[in-house]
Scaffold this active site. Structure first.
Site, PDB file in Angstrom:
ATOM      1  CB  ILE A  12      -0.957  -0.018   1.211  1.00  0.00           C
ATOM      2  CG1 ILE A  12      -1.808  -1.296   1.177  1.00  0.00           C
ATOM      3  CG2 ILE A  12      -1.855   1.203   1.204  1.00  0.00           C
ATOM      4  CD1 ILE A  12      -2.575  -1.578   2.460  1.00  0.00           C
ATOM      5  CG  ASP A  31      10.083  -1.035   3.929  1.00  0.00           C
ATOM      6  OD1 ASP A  31       8.921  -0.752   3.563  1.00  0.00           O
ATOM      7  OD2 ASP A  31      10.402  -2.153   4.413  1.00  0.00           O
ATOM      8  CB  SER A  34      10.897  -7.099   7.466  1.00  0.00           C
ATOM      9  OG  SER A  34       9.792  -6.225   7.567  1.00  0.00           O
ATOM     10  CG  ASP A  58      14.015  -2.911  12.079  1.00  0.00           C
ATOM     11  OD1 ASP A  58      12.992  -2.532  12.696  1.00  0.00           O
ATOM     12  OD2 ASP A  58      14.318  -4.113  11.905  1.00  0.00           O
ATOM     13  CG  LEU A  59       9.895   2.157  11.830  1.00  0.00           C
ATOM     14  CD1 LEU A  59       8.379   2.342  11.776  1.00  0.00           C
ATOM     15  CD2 LEU A  59      10.589   3.510  11.743  1.00  0.00           C
ATOM     16  CB  SER A 124      -6.643  -3.193  10.033  1.00  0.00           C
ATOM     17  OG  SER A 124      -7.328  -4.336   9.605  1.00  0.00           O
ATOM     18  CE1 TYR A 148      -1.707  -6.208  11.216  1.00  0.00           C
ATOM     19  CE2 TYR A 148      -3.979  -6.943  10.961  1.00  0.00           C
ATOM     20  CZ  TYR A 148      -2.953  -6.085  10.612  1.00  0.00           C
ATOM     21  OH  TYR A 148      -3.164  -5.108   9.675  1.00  0.00           O
ATOM     22  CE  LYS A 152      -1.984  -2.455  11.554  1.00  0.00           C
ATOM     23  NZ  LYS A 152      -1.116  -1.419  10.972  1.00  0.00           N
ATOM     24  CG  LEU A 199     -10.353 -14.341  -2.185  1.00  0.00           C
ATOM     25  CD1 LEU A 199     -10.299 -15.864  -2.259  1.00  0.00           C
ATOM     26  CD2 LEU A 199     -11.794 -13.873  -1.972  1.00  0.00           C
ATOM     27  CG  ASP A 294     -12.177 -16.440   7.710  1.00  0.00           C
ATOM     28  OD1 ASP A 294     -11.343 -15.555   7.986  1.00  0.00           O
ATOM     29  OD2 ASP A 294     -12.126 -17.128   6.673  1.00  0.00           O
TER      30      ASP A 294
HETATM   31  P1  NAD Z   1       3.393  -4.648   3.432  1.00  0.00           P
HETATM   32  O1  NAD Z   1       3.966  -5.726   4.277  1.00  0.00           O
HETATM   33  O2  NAD Z   1       3.429  -4.812   1.966  1.00  0.00           O
HETATM   34  O3  NAD Z   1       4.069  -3.238   3.794  1.00  0.00           O
HETATM   35  C1  NAD Z   1       4.582  -2.951   5.079  1.00  0.00           C
HETATM   36  C2  NAD Z   1       6.015  -2.480   4.901  1.00  0.00           C
HETATM   37  O4  NAD Z   1       6.556  -2.153   6.174  1.00  0.00           O
HETATM   38  C3  NAD Z   1       6.918  -3.563   4.290  1.00  0.00           C
HETATM   39  O5  NAD Z   1       7.627  -3.014   3.196  1.00  0.00           O
HETATM   40  C4  NAD Z   1       7.850  -3.946   5.436  1.00  0.00           C
HETATM   41  O6  NAD Z   1       9.129  -4.330   4.969  1.00  0.00           O
HETATM   42  C5  NAD Z   1       7.882  -2.667   6.251  1.00  0.00           C
HETATM   43  N1  NAD Z   1       8.177  -2.855   7.674  1.00  0.00           N
HETATM   44  C6  NAD Z   1       7.607  -3.723   8.542  1.00  0.00           C
HETATM   45  N2  NAD Z   1       8.161  -3.601   9.761  1.00  0.00           N
HETATM   46  C7  NAD Z   1       9.099  -2.622   9.673  1.00  0.00           C
HETATM   47  C8  NAD Z   1      10.001  -2.049  10.590  1.00  0.00           C
HETATM   48  N3  NAD Z   1      10.096  -2.473  11.852  1.00  0.00           N
HETATM   49  N4  NAD Z   1      10.816  -1.060  10.156  1.00  0.00           N
HETATM   50  C9  NAD Z   1      10.766  -0.633   8.882  1.00  0.00           C
HETATM   51  N5  NAD Z   1       9.938  -1.145   7.951  1.00  0.00           N
HETATM   52  C10 NAD Z   1       9.102  -2.135   8.352  1.00  0.00           C
HETATM   53  O7  NAD Z   1       1.873  -4.427   3.936  1.00  0.00           O
HETATM   54  P2  NAD Z   1       0.723  -3.535   3.292  1.00  0.00           P
HETATM   55  O8  NAD Z   1      -0.333  -4.456   2.810  1.00  0.00           O
HETATM   56  O9  NAD Z   1       1.291  -2.511   2.388  1.00  0.00           O
HETATM   57  O10 NAD Z   1       0.156  -2.861   4.615  1.00  0.00           O
HETATM   58  C11 NAD Z   1       0.551  -1.555   4.999  1.00  0.00           C
HETATM   59  C12 NAD Z   1      -0.117  -1.223   6.313  1.00  0.00           C
HETATM   60  O11 NAD Z   1      -1.531  -1.335   6.181  1.00  0.00           O
HETATM   61  C13 NAD Z   1       0.268  -2.142   7.464  1.00  0.00           C
HETATM   62  O12 NAD Z   1       0.370  -1.368   8.636  1.00  0.00           O
HETATM   63  C14 NAD Z   1      -0.908  -3.097   7.565  1.00  0.00           C
HETATM   64  O13 NAD Z   1      -1.064  -3.598   8.863  1.00  0.00           O
HETATM   65  C15 NAD Z   1      -2.056  -2.182   7.181  1.00  0.00           C
HETATM   66  N6  NAD Z   1      -3.219  -2.901   6.625  1.00  0.00           N
HETATM   67  C16 NAD Z   1      -3.058  -3.728   5.563  1.00  0.00           C
HETATM   68  C17 NAD Z   1      -4.154  -4.430   5.069  1.00  0.00           C
HETATM   69  C18 NAD Z   1      -4.000  -5.386   3.911  1.00  0.00           C
HETATM   70  O14 NAD Z   1      -4.878  -6.235   3.741  1.00  0.00           O
HETATM   71  N7  NAD Z   1      -2.976  -5.283   3.081  1.00  0.00           N
HETATM   72  C19 NAD Z   1      -5.429  -4.257   5.646  1.00  0.00           C
HETATM   73  C20 NAD Z   1      -5.550  -3.385   6.716  1.00  0.00           C
HETATM   74  C21 NAD Z   1      -4.441  -2.694   7.203  1.00  0.00           C
HETATM   75  N1  UFG Z   2     -10.638 -16.816   1.591  1.00  0.00           N
HETATM   76  C1  UFG Z   2     -10.783 -18.022   0.945  1.00  0.00           C
HETATM   77  N2  UFG Z   2      -9.654 -18.648   0.489  1.00  0.00           N
HETATM   78  C2  UFG Z   2      -8.410 -18.126   0.656  1.00  0.00           C
HETATM   79  C3  UFG Z   2      -8.274 -16.898   1.315  1.00  0.00           C
HETATM   80  C4  UFG Z   2      -9.418 -16.258   1.781  1.00  0.00           C
HETATM   81  O1  UFG Z   2     -11.893 -18.529   0.785  1.00  0.00           O
HETATM   82  O2  UFG Z   2      -7.432 -18.766   0.228  1.00  0.00           O
HETATM   83  C5  UFG Z   2     -11.852 -16.104   2.052  1.00  0.00           C
HETATM   84  C6  UFG Z   2     -11.909 -15.847   3.535  1.00  0.00           C
HETATM   85  O3  UFG Z   2     -12.473 -16.937   4.214  1.00  0.00           O
HETATM   86  C7  UFG Z   2     -12.756 -14.584   3.593  1.00  0.00           C
HETATM   87  C8  UFG Z   2     -12.398 -13.851   2.298  1.00  0.00           C
HETATM   88  O4  UFG Z   2     -11.843 -14.840   1.440  1.00  0.00           O
HETATM   89  O5  UFG Z   2     -14.119 -14.918   3.545  1.00  0.00           O
HETATM   90  C9  UFG Z   2     -11.358 -12.754   2.494  1.00  0.00           C
HETATM   91  O6  UFG Z   2     -10.220 -13.290   3.177  1.00  0.00           O
HETATM   92  P1  UFG Z   2      -8.855 -12.468   3.302  1.00  0.00           P
HETATM   93  O7  UFG Z   2      -7.900 -13.323   4.055  1.00  0.00           O
HETATM   94  O8  UFG Z   2      -8.437 -11.983   1.964  1.00  0.00           O
HETATM   95  O9  UFG Z   2      -9.283 -11.182   4.133  1.00  0.00           O
HETATM   96  P2  UFG Z   2      -9.850 -11.044   5.613  1.00  0.00           P
HETATM   97  O10 UFG Z   2     -11.046 -10.154   5.539  1.00  0.00           O
HETATM   98  O11 UFG Z   2     -10.026 -12.355   6.263  1.00  0.00           O
HETATM   99  O12 UFG Z   2      -8.667 -10.327   6.374  1.00  0.00           O
HETATM  100  C10 UFG Z   2      -8.022  -9.172   5.825  1.00  0.00           C
HETATM  101  C11 UFG Z   2      -6.605  -9.088   6.379  1.00  0.00           C
HETATM  102  C12 UFG Z   2      -6.659  -8.810   7.838  1.00  0.00           C
HETATM  103  C13 UFG Z   2      -7.468  -7.583   8.088  1.00  0.00           C
HETATM  104  C14 UFG Z   2      -8.840  -7.729   7.496  1.00  0.00           C
HETATM  105  C15 UFG Z   2      -9.625  -6.465   7.642  1.00  0.00           C
HETATM  106  O13 UFG Z   2      -5.919 -10.296   6.171  1.00  0.00           O
HETATM  107  O14 UFG Z   2      -5.358  -8.570   8.316  1.00  0.00           O
HETATM  108  O15 UFG Z   2      -8.730  -8.027   6.110  1.00  0.00           O
HETATM  109  O16 UFG Z   2      -8.897  -5.398   7.101  1.00  0.00           O
HETATM  110  F1  UFG Z   2      -7.592  -7.426   9.414  1.00  0.00           F
END
Ligand code: NAD
Ligand code: UFG
Length: 338
Positions: A12, A31, A34, A58-59, A124, A148, A152, A199, A294
């Protein structure tokens, strides 16, 4: 604005950097790689046409984080850096507390020391747990179900306490629903390490031939077709919301907590069908038992984000699938082959 983007090479964060650069902001990415690849930096340069300022930090390293902020002249920090795998957080909770909460504490302390008082934070929908009703509003009860999610919630509270005590500190807390899709160039996208937990990347890897079939977790949920319903949001819409959140902080003062979703619930099978249409590839699947932890149905009420940020999602499920597929088909092995 001059903006520090922590976690800027992640999924993101990288998409947000494109939008911020397009809007003329001056960026420094930080970054620890990791969960991301240095190749992202080359791709960002290709998209934006300018070199990317980057610091490998690294934070968890307090001194390095202070050094990152000191003298940086930042007007704002965007904080994406976190570990995000729910299952892994259940196996290694202390690592999640150290990385996510510890890292955020260092970042807030370093911001305070450097006099940087504007933050946009990645939260999240996980903070809502299993909501009583959908669509979910921001004032719904917060009850997390895994380590996790707990990180948050604690980070939101840390930020809230800082806002309460420092009148000059502004924070925008953004609760993402389910980010999917990729930049239209196909140069950046989601590249999970190991088998995807989520998914959309799993569907992509089946479609591209990296995995034989999708497991659909549960066909007996009380939903439209028995499969889980979520609020998928295009990552480019999400990225745009961060730029709008920064503008809102500058314009309106102290801060806000808002949902970022489309407000539309989409089932697993609806997403599979949309992906098959967009890609022209079959996505064979098996219905298997429900996944532990879930919930049936979660989607946002996005009205507050529209009211406070003037933002709403514009890209539909077909665009999410088309762009996810473009990224996956152009980069079958993700950044690994890059
Ligand atoms: P991502 O893992 O692709 O990006 C996170 C980045 O942070 C990575 O590049 C990682 O290397 C870096 N990082 C982690 N720990 C670190 C540290 N200690 N120091 C420096 N860098 C560090 O994940 P994303 O999907 O881009 O998610 C970004 C943010 O959004 C995260 O905080 C995640 O929890 C939140 N979020 C993501 C989702 C999702 O489904 N992708 C949903 C809700 C919230
Ligand atoms: N699912 C499958 N097969 C898979 C993966 C997922 O059927 O292989 C289903 C899950 O059961 C769910 C839907 O697809 O019904 C979405 O699943 P995701 O794992 O893609 O997403 P979640 O909503 O379960 O969780 C995600 C992030 C969490 C975050 C949450 C809300 O993984 O970290 O969205 O932001 F907290």
């Amino acid at each position: 604005m001059r903006i520090l983007v922590c976690g800027g090479s992640g999924y993101i964060g990288s998409h947000t950097c494109v939008v911020l650069a397009e809007r003329g902001h001056d960026l420094v990415l930080a970054d620890n790689f990791s969960n991301s690849s240095p190749v992202v930096l080359e791709r960002l340069q290709a998209i934006t046409g300018a070199p990317v300022a980057f610091r490998q930090v690294d934070l968890r390293d307090r001194a390095a984080t202070f050094d990152l902020l000191a003298g940086g002249g930042f007007d704002a920090v965007l904080h994406f850096a976190a570990l995000k795998a729910v299952g892994e957080s259940c196996e290694r909770p202390l690592d999640y507390f150290e990385n996510n909460i510890g890292g955020t504490l260092h970042l807030l302390q370093a911001m305070q020391a450097a006099g940087v008082k504007r933050l946009v934070f990645s939260s999240s929908a996980t903070v809502y747990g299993d909501p009583d009703r959908v669509p979910v509003r921001e004032d719904a009860p917060l009850r997390v179900t895994n380590p996790y999610g707990r990180t948050k919630l604690v980070m939101e509270q840390l930020i809230g306490d800082l806002v309460a005590t420092d009148p000059g500190f502004q924070a925008g807390v953004l609760r993402y629903f389910n980010p999917v899709g990729a930049h239209s160039s196909g140069l950046i996208g989601e590249d999970p390490s190991g088998p995807p937990n989520n998914l959309m990347p799993y569907i992509c890897q089946v479609a591209v031939g990296r995995r034989p079939r999708l497991n659909v977790f549960g066909g007996d949920w009380p939903t439209v077709d028995g499969t889980g319903v979520r609020d998928y949001i295009h990552v480019v819409d999400l990225a745009r919301a961060h730029a709008d959140a920064l503008d809102a902080l500058v314009r309106d003062g102290r801060g806000f907590t808002v949902n970022l979703g489309t407000g539309q619930g989409v089932s697993v099978l609806q997403l599979v069908q949309a992906f098959e249409r967009a890609s022209g590839r079959p996505v064979p699947y098996d219905l298997v038992p429900r996944r532990a932890g879930d919930v049936a149905e979660v989607y946002a009420d996005p009205a507050l984000a529209q009211q406070l940020l003037g933002w709403r999602a514009q890209l539909d499920v077909d665009a999410m699938c088309r762009d996810a597929w473009r990224w996956q088909s152009m980069n079958p092995e993700g950044y690994g082959a890059g």
